[in-house]
Write a protein that holds these residues in place. Structure first.
Motif, PDB file in Angstrom:
ATOM      1  N   TYR A  19       4.216-104.562  -7.421  1.00 47.99           N
ATOM      2  CA  TYR A  19       4.783-104.770  -8.754  1.00 47.99           C
ATOM      3  C   TYR A  19       3.962-105.782  -9.551  1.00 47.99           C
ATOM      4  CZ  TYR A  19       8.792-101.850  -7.900  1.00 47.99           C
ATOM      5  OH  TYR A  19       9.592-100.766  -7.651  1.00 47.99           O
ATOM      6  N   ALA A  20       3.432-106.795  -8.885  1.00 46.75           N
ATOM      7  CA  ALA A  20       2.583-107.771  -9.576  1.00 46.75           C
ATOM      8  C   ALA A  20       1.313-107.099 -10.077  1.00 46.75           C
ATOM      9  CB  ALA A  20       2.245-108.932  -8.643  1.00 46.75           C
ATOM     10  N   TYR A  21       0.761-106.190  -9.282  1.00 45.53           N
ATOM     11  CA  TYR A  21      -0.442-105.465  -9.698  1.00 45.53           C
ATOM     12  C   TYR A  21      -0.150-104.602 -10.934  1.00 45.53           C
ATOM     13  CZ  TYR A  21      -4.204-102.069  -9.741  1.00 45.53           C
ATOM     14  OH  TYR A  21      -5.242-101.264 -10.143  1.00 45.53           O
ATOM     15  N   VAL A  22       0.961-103.884 -10.906  1.00 38.31           N
ATOM     16  CA  VAL A  22       1.334-103.048 -12.054  1.00 38.31           C
ATOM     17  C   VAL A  22       1.509-103.913 -13.299  1.00 38.31           C
ATOM     18  CG1 VAL A  22       3.174-101.586 -13.009  1.00 38.31           C
ATOM     19  CG2 VAL A  22       2.341-101.197 -10.685  1.00 38.31           C
ATOM     20  N   ALA A  23       2.165-105.052 -13.157  1.00 38.59           N
ATOM     21  CA  ALA A  23       2.374-105.952 -14.298  1.00 38.59           C
ATOM     22  C   ALA A  23       1.045-106.476 -14.827  1.00 38.59           C
ATOM     23  CB  ALA A  23       3.272-107.118 -13.896  1.00 38.59           C
ATOM     24  N   GLN A  24       0.113-106.756 -13.938  1.00 37.36           N
ATOM     25  CA  GLN A  24      -1.190-107.277 -14.358  1.00 37.36           C
ATOM     26  C   GLN A  24      -1.996-106.197 -15.088  1.00 37.36           C
ATOM     27  OE1 GLN A  24      -3.702-108.467 -11.118  1.00 37.36           O
ATOM     28  NE2 GLN A  24      -5.131-109.541 -12.441  1.00 37.36           N
TER      29      GLN A  24
END
Length: 85
Positions: A19-24
């Motif tokens: 999820y952090a990757y998608v947000a980034q």
């Protein structure tokens, strides 16, 4: 139960990294309606169960809750059938 706790914590960390990757990549608005709130709450019952006295009746309830949470990962190769509630 230790293996189950490790499994849940590893899946939680993996999901949070995804999820952090998608947000980034796509911006935080990409997660507004897609970030399951359970990702933020899985570790709390795991910590409470690890700290609970086995004779405490809440320990059994927390253990069952962890089995139910783990069931959402039943398709993973690391999931064990004995964790099925």
């Amino acid at each position: 139960m230790g293996d189950l706790l490790g499994f849940l914590r590893a899946r939680n960390a993996q999901d949070n990294h995804a999820y952090a990757y998608v947000a980034q990549v796509f911006g935080p608005e990409a997660l507004l309606d897609r970030h399951p709130p359970m990702l933020d709450l899985v570790d709390q019952p795991a910590r409470e169960h690890a700290a609970a006295d086995p004779s405490d009746p809440r320990s059994a309830g927390l253990g069952y809750a962890l089995l139910v949470l783990a069931q959402s990962y039943a398709g993973r190769p690391e999931y064990r059938e004995q964790w099925c509630p």
